[in-house]
Design a protein around this motif. Structure first.
Motif, PDB file in Angstrom:
ATOM      1  N   SER A   1      30.115 -10.028  21.132  1.00  0.00           N
ATOM      2  CA  SER A   1      30.090  -9.337  22.391  1.00  0.00           C
ATOM      3  C   SER A   1      28.491  -9.068  22.663  1.00  0.00           C
ATOM      4  CB  SER A   1      31.063  -8.121  22.176  1.00  0.00           C
ATOM      5  OG  SER A   1      30.296  -7.045  21.382  1.00  0.00           O
TER       6      SER A   1
ATOM      7  N   HIS B   1      22.792 -16.753  14.178  1.00  0.00           N
ATOM      8  CA  HIS B   1      21.899 -15.960  15.083  1.00  0.00           C
ATOM      9  C   HIS B   1      20.484 -16.088  14.947  1.00  0.00           C
ATOM     10  CE1 HIS B   1      21.279 -12.361  17.760  1.00  0.00           C
ATOM     11  NE2 HIS B   1      20.416 -11.968  16.929  1.00  0.00           N
TER      12      HIS B   1
ATOM     13  N   ASP C   1      24.443  -9.377  21.057  1.00  0.00           N
ATOM     14  CA  ASP C   1      24.025  -9.640  19.651  1.00  0.00           C
ATOM     15  C   ASP C   1      25.057  -9.083  18.747  1.00  0.00           C
ATOM     16  OD1 ASP C   1      23.659  -6.801  20.050  1.00  0.00           O
ATOM     17  OD2 ASP C   1      21.594  -6.953  20.336  1.00  0.00           O
ATOM     18  N   SER C   2      26.047  -8.620  19.028  1.00  0.00           N
ATOM     19  CA  SER C   2      27.460  -8.320  18.139  1.00  0.00           C
ATOM     20  C   SER C   2      28.330  -8.995  17.912  1.00  0.00           C
ATOM     21  CB  SER C   2      28.109  -7.046  19.020  1.00  0.00           C
ATOM     22  OG  SER C   2      28.889  -6.144  18.202  1.00  0.00           O
ATOM     23  N   TYR C   3      28.492  -9.246  16.557  1.00  0.00           N
ATOM     24  CA  TYR C   3      29.338 -10.337  16.003  1.00  0.00           C
ATOM     25  C   TYR C   3      30.790  -9.578  15.570  1.00  0.00           C
ATOM     26  CZ  TYR C   3      25.639 -13.479  16.631  1.00  0.00           C
ATOM     27  OH  TYR C   3      24.720 -14.453  17.256  1.00  0.00           O
ATOM     28  N   HIS C   4      31.682 -10.371  15.690  1.00  0.00           N
ATOM     29  CA  HIS C   4      33.180  -9.686  15.256  1.00  0.00           C
ATOM     30  C   HIS C   4      34.067 -10.639  14.698  1.00  0.00           C
ATOM     31  CE1 HIS C   4      32.376  -6.349  18.114  1.00  0.00           C
ATOM     32  NE2 HIS C   4      31.597  -7.380  18.878  1.00  0.00           N
ATOM     33  N   GLN C   5      34.672 -10.160  13.610  1.00  0.00           N
ATOM     34  CA  GLN C   5      36.125 -10.876  13.126  1.00  0.00           C
ATOM     35  C   GLN C   5      37.099 -10.388  13.933  1.00  0.00           C
ATOM     36  OE1 GLN C   5      35.070  -9.431   8.848  1.00  0.00           O
ATOM     37  NE2 GLN C   5      35.550 -11.548   8.294  1.00  0.00           N
TER      38      GLN C   5
ATOM     39  N   SER D   1      32.463 -16.361   9.479  1.00  0.00           N
ATOM     40  CA  SER D   1      31.759 -15.080   9.106  1.00  0.00           C
ATOM     41  C   SER D   1      30.953 -15.433   7.685  1.00  0.00           C
ATOM     42  CB  SER D   1      32.778 -13.911   8.494  1.00  0.00           C
ATOM     43  OG  SER D   1      33.658 -14.850   7.702  1.00  0.00           O
TER      44      SER D   1
ATOM     45  N   TRP E   1      27.222 -16.426  10.171  1.00  0.00           N
ATOM     46  CA  TRP E   1      27.149 -15.806  11.340  1.00  0.00           C
ATOM     47  C   TRP E   1      25.525 -15.148  11.455  1.00  0.00           C
ATOM     48  CZ3 TRP E   1      26.520 -10.105  11.999  1.00  0.00           C
ATOM     49  CH2 TRP E   1      26.794  -9.371  10.714  1.00  0.00           C
ATOM     50  N   GLN E   2      25.026 -14.704  10.507  1.00  0.00           N
ATOM     51  CA  GLN E   2      23.573 -14.300  10.556  1.00  0.00           C
ATOM     52  C   GLN E   2      22.388 -15.337  10.627  1.00  0.00           C
ATOM     53  OE1 GLN E   2      24.461 -11.355   7.416  1.00  0.00           O
ATOM     54  NE2 GLN E   2      22.704 -10.141   8.100  1.00  0.00           N
TER      55      GLN E   2
END
Lengths: 215, 215
Positions: free
Chosen positions: B184, B97, B187-191, B90, B93-94
């Motif tokens: 998911s 991407h 383009d969706s990032y999750h902790q 985290s 992550w950007q």
């Protein structure tokens, strides 16, 4: 930070190495694969290796090892060419894990774990009623991976069943809103919390956070 | 729950279908693949399809599509037979991407995104210094998937670099504690937040929650 070289990895006791190496790929998808044999016996198997192969045609793959607990899944897919993939959510994660027990062929993981089969016209394989996002597939190819005797099973998506309220305008499905879980290692289950969606990355500018509904 | 059949899926506009189908596999692993060519030019690529193939030998696979933004990764692996896989956390992550932007071959995603290359003796490919769990691989096989022109790249793990404080007694690595993220869709990032680890499932009894350190 500690460095493990190839000798140290190969000297790890088998079970410890399995836990260790299984943690390296990152978070894994949690899916139940539903099948039925020609005699009508259903089967449900927890699979953590489902991977997206392409959207057009819509192809999904997963890894199985023959002669293990997933052997009935493989036999049924080979018999009928059909199967379902059902996302595991936080209401059914323990039952989903329980399907990985070595049940006899005559026992259905549905009744043994308390999950409910659900059928649609044209698809013989059972879906999991309790899953909020599920789809049927038609077997396309089974690729043997000779390096370790596993098989890569590839299917084409034929039907998708989903709550439309979590499908965003740009097609993204908010799988966090339907409580889909992730796996790490062999046996750890996780809920998620979205950081953000990110815009399509371009060389000339840094990607930006975008709203859940896309842009 | 809404049912989409094969015709409805194929009639979706291309981009919408890509978002939709990419959401179906569940949560995906977030990894940076590090490579270098024979001239010393480094490359870093975001890959969400890394999948565990087996622990003994320790094999990992991922899917690439030739002639896309990941073409330099593929070319470099074919040249050197080596690459690294670095879990995305985290803190990065950007930037991770952003590596998916279509940079020229002469641009390194390391310098373009502000990530730091890190090297160890015996491995030419660069690791990502900011990743808390990373490993090098030696190419074993590239399997063409003729159904859609993708390639399944399989490598053997040769070195693992990890913070030992998150390695549990039974070999499980607590990747949540090092803030590894999940993806998911596209383009969706999750902790993540752990529900629990679960005991090895047996037919005669229901699986139980077990402490993080295993049993």
């Amino acid at each position: 930070m500690t460095h493990f070289n190839e000798n140290q990895l190969s000297e790890m006791p088998t079970r410890q190495r399995a836990q260790f190496i299984n943690s390296l790929s990152g978070f894994k998808s949690a899916n139940l694969v539903g099948t039925i044999d020609n005699a009508g016996q259903t089967n449900l198997a927890m699979i953590s290796s489902v991977v997206h192969l392409g959207a057009s045609p819509a192809l999904m793959g997963f890894i199985v090892r023959p002669n293990t607990v997933t052997r009935h899944t493989l036999e049924n897919i080979e018999q009928t060419n059909q199967y379902t993939i059902n996302q595991v959510n936080s209401s059914i994660w323990q039952q989903a894990h329980q399907t990985s027990a070595r049940y006899d062929k005559s026992q259905s993981e549905f009744s043994e774990t308390g999950l409910s089969p659900f059928y649609i016209a044209g698809v013989s394989a059972p879906f999991v009623a309790e899953s909020e996002l599920k789809y049927s597939l038609e077997l396309q190819q089974i690729i043997p991976i000779e390096l370790n005797g596993t098989l890569f099973v590839i299917g084409k998506i034929t039907n998708v069943i989903c709550n439309t309220s979590v499908i965003k305008q740009d097609g993204y499905i908010d799988i966090e809103a339907i409580d889909t879980v992730a796996i790490s290692g062999l046996d750890s289950y996780h809920q998620t919390q979205r950081l953000s969606r990110l815009s399509y990355a371009k060389p000339e500018s840094m990607t930006q956070q975008i709203p859940l509904d896309g842009m």
